[in-house]
Motif scaffolding. Structure first.
Motif, PDB file in Angstrom:
ATOM      1  N   GLN A  82     -13.122  77.154  12.442  1.00 41.01           N
ATOM      2  CA  GLN A  82     -11.973  77.439  13.308  1.00 41.01           C
ATOM      3  C   GLN A  82     -11.794  78.693  13.806  1.00 41.01           C
ATOM      4  O   GLN A  82     -12.690  79.498  13.296  1.00 41.01           O
ATOM      5  N   ARG A  83     -11.215  78.781  14.853  1.00 42.32           N
ATOM      6  CA  ARG A  83     -11.200  80.102  15.446  1.00 42.32           C
ATOM      7  C   ARG A  83      -9.780  80.722  15.233  1.00 42.32           C
ATOM      8  O   ARG A  83      -8.967  80.250  15.767  1.00 42.32           O
ATOM      9  N   VAL A  84      -9.597  81.576  14.243  1.00 46.55           N
ATOM     10  CA  VAL A  84      -8.262  82.005  13.865  1.00 46.55           C
ATOM     11  C   VAL A  84      -7.872  83.480  14.666  1.00 46.55           C
ATOM     12  O   VAL A  84      -8.590  84.318  14.698  1.00 46.55           O
ATOM     13  N   ARG A  85      -6.937  83.439  15.105  1.00 44.10           N
ATOM     14  CA  ARG A  85      -6.492  84.712  15.896  1.00 44.10           C
ATOM     15  C   ARG A  85      -5.213  85.273  15.092  1.00 44.10           C
ATOM     16  O   ARG A  85      -4.172  84.637  14.801  1.00 44.10           O
ATOM     17  N   ILE A  86      -5.296  86.754  14.921  1.00 46.62           N
ATOM     18  CA  ILE A  86      -4.177  87.564  14.305  1.00 46.62           C
ATOM     19  C   ILE A  86      -3.731  88.592  15.176  1.00 46.62           C
ATOM     20  O   ILE A  86      -4.569  89.222  15.544  1.00 46.62           O
ATOM     21  N   THR A  87      -2.339  88.500  15.493  1.00 44.55           N
ATOM     22  CA  THR A  87      -1.767  89.288  16.318  1.00 44.55           C
ATOM     23  C   THR A  87      -0.493  89.801  15.906  1.00 44.55           C
ATOM     24  O   THR A  87       0.022  89.461  15.139  1.00 44.55           O
ATOM     25  N   THR A  88       0.086  91.018  16.654  1.00 49.67           N
ATOM     26  CA  THR A  88       1.372  91.272  16.273  1.00 49.67           C
ATOM     27  C   THR A  88       2.110  91.083  17.470  1.00 49.67           C
ATOM     28  O   THR A  88       1.878  91.070  18.585  1.00 49.67           O
ATOM     29  N   ASP A  89       3.485  90.931  17.141  1.00 44.53           N
ATOM     30  CA  ASP A  89       4.511  90.906  18.216  1.00 44.53           C
ATOM     31  C   ASP A  89       5.784  91.465  17.726  1.00 44.53           C
ATOM     32  O   ASP A  89       6.376  91.748  16.739  1.00 44.53           O
ATOM     33  N   LYS A  90       6.330  92.338  18.760  1.00 50.11           N
ATOM     34  CA  LYS A  90       7.426  93.002  18.603  1.00 50.11           C
ATOM     35  C   LYS A  90       8.653  92.152  18.771  1.00 50.11           C
ATOM     36  O   LYS A  90       8.943  91.483  19.954  1.00 50.11           O
ATOM     37  N   ARG A  91       9.516  91.901  17.674  1.00 50.93           N
ATOM     38  CA  ARG A  91      10.766  91.337  17.889  1.00 50.93           C
ATOM     39  C   ARG A  91      11.958  92.118  17.979  1.00 50.93           C
ATOM     40  O   ARG A  91      11.885  93.228  18.530  1.00 50.93           O
ATOM     41  N   ARG A  92      12.895  91.406  17.785  1.00 51.23           N
ATOM     42  CA  ARG A  92      14.441  92.115  18.030  1.00 51.23           C
ATOM     43  C   ARG A  92      14.639  93.483  17.296  1.00 51.23           C
ATOM     44  O   ARG A  92      14.067  93.412  16.075  1.00 51.23           O
ATOM     45  N   PHE A  93      15.317  94.469  17.648  1.00 55.60           N
ATOM     46  CA  PHE A  93      15.544  95.658  16.810  1.00 55.60           C
ATOM     47  C   PHE A  93      14.338  96.374  16.759  1.00 55.60           C
ATOM     48  O   PHE A  93      14.329  97.083  15.707  1.00 55.60           O
TER      49      PHE A  93
ATOM     50  N   LYS B 254      11.583  95.282  15.362  1.00 62.02           N
ATOM     51  CA  LYS B 254      10.849  94.811  14.238  1.00 62.02           C
ATOM     52  C   LYS B 254       9.419  94.201  14.560  1.00 62.02           C
ATOM     53  O   LYS B 254       9.303  93.575  15.744  1.00 62.02           O
ATOM     54  N   VAL B 255       8.390  94.282  13.779  1.00 61.01           N
ATOM     55  CA  VAL B 255       7.187  93.537  14.129  1.00 61.01           C
ATOM     56  C   VAL B 255       6.918  92.404  13.207  1.00 61.01           C
ATOM     57  O   VAL B 255       7.022  92.620  11.830  1.00 61.01           O
ATOM     58  N   ALA B 256       6.247  91.581  13.700  1.00 59.27           N
ATOM     59  CA  ALA B 256       5.897  90.166  13.048  1.00 59.27           C
ATOM     60  C   ALA B 256       4.334  90.122  13.217  1.00 59.27           C
ATOM     61  O   ALA B 256       3.857  90.381  14.261  1.00 59.27           O
ATOM     62  N   THR B 257       3.735  89.625  12.136  1.00 62.52           N
ATOM     63  CA  THR B 257       2.340  89.378  12.362  1.00 62.52           C
ATOM     64  C   THR B 257       2.034  87.837  12.497  1.00 62.52           C
ATOM     65  O   THR B 257       2.832  87.129  11.673  1.00 62.52           O
ATOM     66  N   ILE B 258       1.510  87.530  13.559  1.00 61.61           N
ATOM     67  CA  ILE B 258       1.333  85.979  13.886  1.00 61.61           C
ATOM     68  C   ILE B 258      -0.166  85.609  13.678  1.00 61.61           C
ATOM     69  O   ILE B 258      -1.283  86.188  14.163  1.00 61.61           O
ATOM     70  N   VAL B 259      -0.297  84.683  12.739  1.00 63.62           N
ATOM     71  CA  VAL B 259      -1.513  83.946  12.422  1.00 63.62           C
ATOM     72  C   VAL B 259      -1.635  82.420  13.087  1.00 63.62           C
ATOM     73  O   VAL B 259      -0.944  81.690  12.783  1.00 63.62           O
TER      74      VAL B 259
ATOM     75  N   THR C 205       7.400  82.541   7.750  1.00 58.68           N
ATOM     76  CA  THR C 205       7.669  81.312   8.140  1.00 58.68           C
ATOM     77  C   THR C 205       6.478  80.565   8.724  1.00 58.68           C
ATOM     78  O   THR C 205       5.634  81.215   9.484  1.00 58.68           O
ATOM     79  N   ILE C 206       6.723  79.183   9.036  1.00 55.86           N
ATOM     80  CA  ILE C 206       5.871  78.492   9.788  1.00 55.86           C
ATOM     81  C   ILE C 206       6.503  77.995  11.128  1.00 55.86           C
ATOM     82  O   ILE C 206       7.691  77.337  10.866  1.00 55.86           O
ATOM     83  N   LYS C 207       6.037  78.074  12.303  1.00 53.84           N
ATOM     84  CA  LYS C 207       6.612  77.752  13.445  1.00 53.84           C
ATOM     85  C   LYS C 207       5.437  77.140  14.299  1.00 53.84           C
ATOM     86  O   LYS C 207       4.367  77.801  14.844  1.00 53.84           O
ATOM     87  N   ASP C 208       5.661  75.861  14.640  1.00 59.72           N
ATOM     88  CA  ASP C 208       4.729  75.157  15.733  1.00 59.72           C
ATOM     89  C   ASP C 208       3.148  75.726  15.281  1.00 59.72           C
ATOM     90  O   ASP C 208       2.567  75.990  16.114  1.00 59.72           O
ATOM     91  N   ARG C 209       2.731  75.339  14.123  1.00 59.31           N
ATOM     92  CA  ARG C 209       1.476  75.334  13.716  1.00 59.31           C
ATOM     93  C   ARG C 209       0.789  76.770  13.713  1.00 59.31           C
ATOM     94  O   ARG C 209      -0.231  77.173  13.685  1.00 59.31           O
ATOM     95  N   THR C 210       1.810  77.821  13.449  1.00 62.73           N
ATOM     96  CA  THR C 210       1.474  79.153  13.209  1.00 62.73           C
ATOM     97  C   THR C 210       2.200  79.728  12.303  1.00 62.73           C
ATOM     98  O   THR C 210       3.305  79.161  11.753  1.00 62.73           O
ATOM     99  N   ILE C 211       1.397  80.790  11.533  1.00 63.31           N
ATOM    100  CA  ILE C 211       2.225  81.562  10.457  1.00 63.31           C
ATOM    101  C   ILE C 211       2.723  82.644  10.914  1.00 63.31           C
ATOM    102  O   ILE C 211       1.988  83.671  11.569  1.00 63.31           O
ATOM    103  N   GLU C 212       3.986  83.096  10.824  1.00 68.73           N
ATOM    104  CA  GLU C 212       4.684  84.230  11.047  1.00 68.73           C
ATOM    105  C   GLU C 212       5.086  85.129  10.022  1.00 68.73           C
ATOM    106  O   GLU C 212       5.705  84.527   9.000  1.00 68.73           O
ATOM    107  N   LEU C 213       4.632  86.396   9.727  1.00 66.29           N
ATOM    108  CA  LEU C 213       4.750  87.194   8.693  1.00 66.29           C
ATOM    109  C   LEU C 213       5.582  88.301   9.070  1.00 66.29           C
ATOM    110  O   LEU C 213       5.365  88.912  10.119  1.00 66.29           O
ATOM    111  N   GLN C 214       6.508  88.809   8.250  1.00 65.42           N
ATOM    112  CA  GLN C 214       7.341  89.773   8.681  1.00 65.42           C
ATOM    113  C   GLN C 214       6.555  91.308   8.538  1.00 65.42           C
ATOM    114  O   GLN C 214       6.058  91.466   7.317  1.00 65.42           O
TER     115      GLN C 214
END
Length: 101
Positions: A24-35, A37-42, A68-77
């Motif tokens: 598998q090719r796993v991508r780990i990125t970050t995303d800036k959210r509301r206010f 906040k940063v989330a790590t996306i796996v 949480t898990i959303k659309d087959r991705t793992i989101e970490l705070q």
């Protein structure tokens, strides 16, 4: 004794999960959210071979964060890119298959 449907080996000797981790090719990125906040996306983990709920629980426990898990991705705070990479390598993912951006 139970036998694996895919590889034909007994379930305690089954190698299907290890093989799927290496391919598998796993991508780990970050995303800036509301206010700000940063989330790590796996992303890129095949949910047919790997139990996303179990993996998500492991990552949340090791990183001491929510998620949480959303659309087959793992989101970490929070920003946990390097820690998630280390955890995935320790449980059997090859370092060449993990992209950290």
């Amino acid at each position: 004794m139970a036998v694996c449907d895919k590889c034909g080996l007994p379930e305690d000797l089954c190698v299907c999960e290890e093989i799927s981790k290496e391919s598998q090719r796993v991508r780990i990125t970050t995303d800036k959210r509301r206010f700000g906040k940063v989330a790590t996306i796996v992303d890129g983990i095949d949910d047919k071979d790997i139990d996303l709920k179990e993996l998500s629980s492991l990552l949340k426990a090791k990183c001491a964060c929510g998620g949480t898990i959303k659309d087959r991705t793992i989101e970490l705070q929070g920003d946990h890119k390097e820690k998630v990479r280390e955890i995935l390598e320790n449980i059997g993912y090859s370092s060449e298959s993990i992209d950290v951006k």
